[in-house]
Design a protein around this motif. Structure first.
Motif, PDB file in Angstrom:
ATOM      1  N   THR A 356      43.621  44.566  52.703  1.00 44.25           N
ATOM      2  CA  THR A 356      44.789  45.315  53.173  1.00 44.25           C
ATOM      3  C   THR A 356      46.099  44.741  52.653  1.00 44.25           C
ATOM      4  O   THR A 356      47.152  45.372  52.809  1.00 44.25           O
ATOM      5  CB  THR A 356      44.831  45.349  54.713  1.00 44.25           C
ATOM      6  N   HIS A 357      46.056  43.550  52.015  1.00 42.07           N
ATOM      7  CA  HIS A 357      47.337  42.896  51.679  1.00 42.07           C
ATOM      8  C   HIS A 357      48.165  43.663  50.643  1.00 42.07           C
ATOM      9  O   HIS A 357      49.400  43.637  50.713  1.00 42.07           O
ATOM     10  CB  HIS A 357      47.124  41.427  51.276  1.00 42.07           C
ATOM     11  N   PRO A 358      47.588  44.382  49.664  1.00 41.75           N
ATOM     12  CA  PRO A 358      48.458  45.155  48.761  1.00 41.75           C
ATOM     13  C   PRO A 358      49.223  46.254  49.494  1.00 41.75           C
ATOM     14  O   PRO A 358      50.397  46.497  49.208  1.00 41.75           O
ATOM     15  CB  PRO A 358      47.475  45.740  47.740  1.00 41.75           C
ATOM     16  N   THR A 359      48.553  46.911  50.442  1.00 39.45           N
ATOM     17  CA  THR A 359      49.211  47.970  51.208  1.00 39.45           C
ATOM     18  C   THR A 359      50.295  47.393  52.115  1.00 39.45           C
ATOM     19  O   THR A 359      51.395  47.968  52.240  1.00 39.45           O
ATOM     20  CB  THR A 359      48.182  48.738  52.055  1.00 39.45           C
ATOM     21  N   ILE A 360      50.021  46.245  52.730  1.00 41.37           N
ATOM     22  CA  ILE A 360      51.032  45.594  53.578  1.00 41.37           C
ATOM     23  C   ILE A 360      52.256  45.216  52.732  1.00 41.37           C
ATOM     24  O   ILE A 360      53.404  45.441  53.146  1.00 41.37           O
ATOM     25  CB  ILE A 360      50.449  44.344  54.264  1.00 41.37           C
ATOM     26  N   GLY A 361      52.013  44.667  51.541  1.00 44.73           N
ATOM     27  CA  GLY A 361      53.123  44.304  50.660  1.00 44.73           C
ATOM     28  C   GLY A 361      53.962  45.506  50.276  1.00 44.73           C
ATOM     29  O   GLY A 361      55.200  45.458  50.293  1.00 44.73           O
ATOM     30  N   SER A 380      48.918  48.070  43.556  1.00 43.81           N
ATOM     31  CA  SER A 380      47.759  48.403  42.712  1.00 43.81           C
ATOM     32  C   SER A 380      47.198  47.232  41.913  1.00 43.81           C
ATOM     33  O   SER A 380      46.361  47.449  41.037  1.00 43.81           O
ATOM     34  CB  SER A 380      48.150  49.534  41.754  1.00 43.81           C
ATOM     35  N   HIS A 381      47.607  45.989  42.184  1.00 43.64           N
ATOM     36  CA  HIS A 381      47.170  44.897  41.314  1.00 43.64           C
ATOM     37  C   HIS A 381      45.708  44.511  41.523  1.00 43.64           C
ATOM     38  O   HIS A 381      45.171  43.694  40.778  1.00 43.64           O
ATOM     39  CB  HIS A 381      48.089  43.667  41.472  1.00 43.64           C
ATOM     40  N   HIS A 382      45.030  45.106  42.537  1.00 46.28           N
ATOM     41  CA  HIS A 382      43.592  44.886  42.714  1.00 46.28           C
ATOM     42  C   HIS A 382      42.771  46.142  42.414  1.00 46.28           C
ATOM     43  O   HIS A 382      41.578  46.185  42.733  1.00 46.28           O
ATOM     44  CB  HIS A 382      43.290  44.393  44.134  1.00 46.28           C
ATOM     45  N   GLU A 383      43.413  47.139  41.807  1.00 46.78           N
ATOM     46  CA  GLU A 383      42.648  48.293  41.343  1.00 46.78           C
ATOM     47  C   GLU A 383      41.842  47.895  40.102  1.00 46.78           C
ATOM     48  O   GLU A 383      42.202  46.955  39.388  1.00 46.78           O
ATOM     49  CB  GLU A 383      43.594  49.455  41.009  1.00 46.78           C
ATOM     50  N   ARG A 384      40.752  48.635  39.837  1.00 46.06           N
ATOM     51  CA  ARG A 384      39.901  48.349  38.686  1.00 46.06           C
ATOM     52  C   ARG A 384      39.773  49.606  37.819  1.00 46.06           C
ATOM     53  O   ARG A 384      39.768  50.725  38.344  1.00 46.06           O
ATOM     54  CB  ARG A 384      38.512  47.882  39.131  1.00 46.06           C
ATOM     55  N   LEU A 385      39.620  49.410  36.519  1.00 44.87           N
ATOM     56  CA  LEU A 385      39.569  50.539  35.608  1.00 44.87           C
ATOM     57  C   LEU A 385      38.445  51.505  35.934  1.00 44.87           C
ATOM     58  O   LEU A 385      38.567  52.704  35.693  1.00 44.87           O
ATOM     59  CB  LEU A 385      39.429  50.039  34.153  1.00 44.87           C
ATOM     60  N   ASP A 386      37.343  51.002  36.468  1.00 45.40           N
ATOM     61  CA  ASP A 386      36.216  51.877  36.761  1.00 45.40           C
ATOM     62  C   ASP A 386      36.316  52.540  38.132  1.00 45.40           C
ATOM     63  O   ASP A 386      35.390  53.235  38.574  1.00 45.40           O
ATOM     64  CB  ASP A 386      34.893  51.107  36.649  1.00 45.40           C
ATOM     65  N   GLY A 387      37.413  52.320  38.844  1.00 48.91           N
ATOM     66  CA  GLY A 387      37.631  52.968  40.132  1.00 48.91           C
ATOM     67  C   GLY A 387      37.048  52.245  41.322  1.00 48.91           C
ATOM     68  O   GLY A 387      37.105  52.754  42.448  1.00 48.91           O
ATOM     69  N   LEU A 401      50.896  50.127  34.523  1.00 52.82           N
ATOM     70  CA  LEU A 401      50.792  49.065  33.525  1.00 52.82           C
ATOM     71  C   LEU A 401      51.122  47.703  34.124  1.00 52.82           C
ATOM     72  O   LEU A 401      50.431  46.710  33.856  1.00 52.82           O
ATOM     73  CB  LEU A 401      51.726  49.361  32.346  1.00 52.82           C
ATOM     74  N   PHE A 402      52.200  47.623  34.925  1.00 57.11           N
ATOM     75  CA  PHE A 402      52.566  46.340  35.535  1.00 57.11           C
ATOM     76  C   PHE A 402      51.399  45.775  36.351  1.00 57.11           C
ATOM     77  O   PHE A 402      51.119  44.573  36.320  1.00 57.11           O
ATOM     78  CB  PHE A 402      53.788  46.509  36.434  1.00 57.11           C
ATOM     79  N   ALA A 403      50.718  46.647  37.101  1.00 57.17           N
ATOM     80  CA  ALA A 403      49.596  46.194  37.927  1.00 57.17           C
ATOM     81  C   ALA A 403      48.455  45.693  37.051  1.00 57.17           C
ATOM     82  O   ALA A 403      47.791  44.696  37.379  1.00 57.17           O
ATOM     83  CB  ALA A 403      49.118  47.336  38.816  1.00 57.17           C
ATOM     84  N   ARG A 404      48.202  46.367  35.918  1.00 58.24           N
ATOM     85  CA  ARG A 404      47.125  45.944  35.020  1.00 58.24           C
ATOM     86  C   ARG A 404      47.436  44.580  34.392  1.00 58.24           C
ATOM     87  O   ARG A 404      46.537  43.757  34.198  1.00 58.24           O
ATOM     88  CB  ARG A 404      46.912  46.992  33.924  1.00 58.24           C
ATOM     89  N   ILE A 405      48.721  44.343  34.090  1.00 60.74           N
ATOM     90  CA  ILE A 405      49.120  43.047  33.531  1.00 60.74           C
ATOM     91  C   ILE A 405      48.959  41.948  34.584  1.00 60.74           C
ATOM     92  O   ILE A 405      48.390  40.883  34.324  1.00 60.74           O
ATOM     93  CB  ILE A 405      50.575  43.113  33.028  1.00 60.74           C
ATOM     94  N   ASP A 410      46.514  37.207  37.546  1.00 56.52           N
ATOM     95  CA  ASP A 410      46.030  36.839  38.878  1.00 56.52           C
ATOM     96  C   ASP A 410      44.619  36.245  38.799  1.00 56.52           C
ATOM     97  O   ASP A 410      44.335  35.186  39.378  1.00 56.52           O
ATOM     98  CB  ASP A 410      46.044  38.094  39.755  1.00 56.52           C
ATOM     99  N   ILE A 411      43.735  36.909  38.064  1.00 56.79           N
ATOM    100  CA  ILE A 411      42.346  36.432  37.953  1.00 56.79           C
ATOM    101  C   ILE A 411      42.283  35.112  37.183  1.00 56.79           C
ATOM    102  O   ILE A 411      41.585  34.170  37.581  1.00 56.79           O
ATOM    103  CB  ILE A 411      41.474  37.504  37.268  1.00 56.79           C
ATOM    104  N   TYR A 412      43.040  35.027  36.087  1.00 55.61           N
ATOM    105  CA  TYR A 412      43.018  33.801  35.286  1.00 55.61           C
ATOM    106  C   TYR A 412      43.444  32.600  36.131  1.00 55.61           C
ATOM    107  O   TYR A 412      42.787  31.559  36.144  1.00 55.61           O
ATOM    108  CB  TYR A 412      43.918  33.956  34.077  1.00 55.61           C
TER     109      TYR A 412
END
Length: 471
Positions: A356-361, A380-387, A401-405, A410-412
């Motif tokens: 829930t933290h992305p929605t809270i942010g 959207s920074h925890h969304e995935r390309l495959d949905g 794009l910002f979320a994909r970057i 974040d993962i690294y």
């Protein structure tokens, strides 16, 4: 305070027969960052003004060979120097002396007794106004060809750019084709669409309502003037008009409007800075709750901006991305400590709470208009390309794009950082995981840019004791 508008270093000519006063004025002007040239009297000042371009001329009154009033008159009579602002600076501060200066064409009158701060403030104001007015575009609307030409000539000589239309309907078409001018000067009585209808139409239009509107009218009765001001007119000049008065009114409206916009921009930037400082303090407080979250947002922001620069992203977008990356985990402030700080893997129920933290942010940022553009990246920074990501299950290019970057950084950083239940992973293994996630979890283009960024920066996996969101 140095001169801070977009004009390059201002060049100022100081004309005074006293070496002591010239040096004193030069000292004050250098505090504004100006480049100063001196002249000992009006004649030498005139010669130097003809030999070089100056952004401002400051002149004394009583001088040998040529006094300040005569210098001002000759400068204003010459097309090459007519647009150069001239300020009379004199110990004669009587009403008669001031009127004489303005009649000579001076743009300002400064008593020598005003003091340092008053002097610098007045000079900044003159320079601001000259810089604001220079090259501004004015749309002149009148059905009389003679009036259009005479107004255009006067404004062009004053340094404005001018466009014309012969009635309100033609003016509306010009606006649709060319966008907003800096000022509209319009007659009232015109065929097809008059000035009052043009004024009310423009003031209802969200793209044009802030354009200052100056009315030229032969109907200067009190009722007409009240209706004009009620409809949104900034000012009016009666017909038949005096060209210098029209130009002066246009200059004042433009300079007042642009200075107002400049001050408002500075105010918003200041408020924006204070707001970001407050939110940054919240992030620091959040990350201080546990050793394993400390510094994560800063590290992700560093990686994200490095990727953006590798992509050749414009500086303004890089700055916005940096802010979004710093705020990407803001919503964790609403996650209970029992879940956020749990020293081990999360249960399914606990993981749903973390999700829930992305929605809270996003909800925290939503009431703040200046940060509205950053909400999609935070959400959207925890969304995935495959949905299969969260919170909305976006796919592919639906993810900003910002979320994909941010997701790559974040993962690294999460995988190369300490967690309560494991040590940092080796960089080779982290890069392998990121490559495996290409196209399913992570954006392939962003992964490529990330690898280019790492190679170009000569970085190796950092080993700080920090952690990101569980994968």
């Amino acid at each position: 305070m140095p001169y801070s508008t977009s004009m390059p270093t201002p060049k100022i000519l100081v004309v005074d027969d006293s070496l002591l006063i010239r040096k004193a004025i030069q000292h004050e002007l250098t505090q504004l960052g100006a480049m100063v040239t001196q002249a000992r009297d009006g004649q030498e000042g005139l010669e130097k003004a003809h030999a070089d371009h100056f952004d401002l001329i400051i002149s004394d009154v009583d001088m040998p060979r040529m006094d300040g009033y005569t210098l001002c008159q000759q400068l204003k009579a010459d097309p090459k120097t007519a647009r150069t602002p001239v300020v009379i600076c004199s110990s004669q501060d009587s009403e008669e002396a001031i009127d004489k200066g303005f009649h000579a064409g001076a743009d300002g009158y400064l008593p020598k007794s005003d003091g340092s701060e008053g002097f610098r403030r007045a000079i900044r104001d003159v320079l601001d106004r000259a810089n604001i007015i220079s090259g501004r575009l004015i749309l002149v609307v009148d059905d009389s060809t003679l009036v259009r030409h005479s107004v255009s000539d006067a404004l062009t000589q004053a340094g404005f750019r001018v466009a014309t239309a012969n009635n309100g309907r033609a003016a509306m078409q010009w606006l649709a084709d060319n966008g907003a001018p800096d000022l509209i000067i319009s007659d009232i009585e015109m065929p097809q669409m008059g000035g009052m209808e043009l004024l009310t139409t423009i003031k209802r239009h969200p793209q044009w309502h802030s354009i200052p509107f100056l009315v030229m009218t032969s109907m200067a009765d009190q009722g007409t003037i009240r209706r004009l001001y009620r409809a949104g007119a900034a000012s009016y000049v009666p017909k038949p008009f005096n060209a210098p008065h029209l130009v002066h009114t246009a200059e004042k409206l433009l300079s007042d409007n642009f200075l107002k916009l400049l001050r408002e921009k500075e105010r918003l930037q200041s408020e924006h800075g204070l707001l970001l400082a407050s939110i940054t303090s919240l992030i620091q407080a959040l990350e201080a709750r546990d050793l394993y979250t400390r510094g994560h947002s800063e590290a992700v922001a560093r990686i994200a901006t490095g990727m953006a620069r590798t992509m050749g992203m414009p500086a303004e977008q890089v700055e916005s991305l940096e802010i979004a990356a710093r705020l990407h985990d803001l919503g964790k402030i609403g996650i209970p400590d029992s879940v956020l700080l749990k020293p081990g893997k999360l249960t399914d129920e606990e993981y749903e709470i973390i999700k829930t933290h992305p929605t809270i942010g996003a909800d925290i940022l939503r009431p703040i208009p200046s940060l509205a553009d950053l909400i999609p990246a935070v959400q959207s920074h925890h969304e995935r390309l495959d949905g299969t990501g969260y919170p909305q299950g976006l796919k592919g290019d639906e993810i900003p794009l910002f979320a994909r970057i941010i997701a790559v950084g974040d993962i690294y950083h999460a995988l190369t950082s300490n967690r309560p239940y494991r040590a940092p992973m080796p960089e080779d293994r982290v890069l392998e995981i990121i490559n495996d996630a290409r196209g399913s979890h992570l954006c392939p283009e962003c992964v490529d840019v990330f690898l280019q960024y790492l190679e170009a920066s000569g970085q190796h996996a950092p080993r700080p004791a920090t952690a990101g969101t569980p994968l």
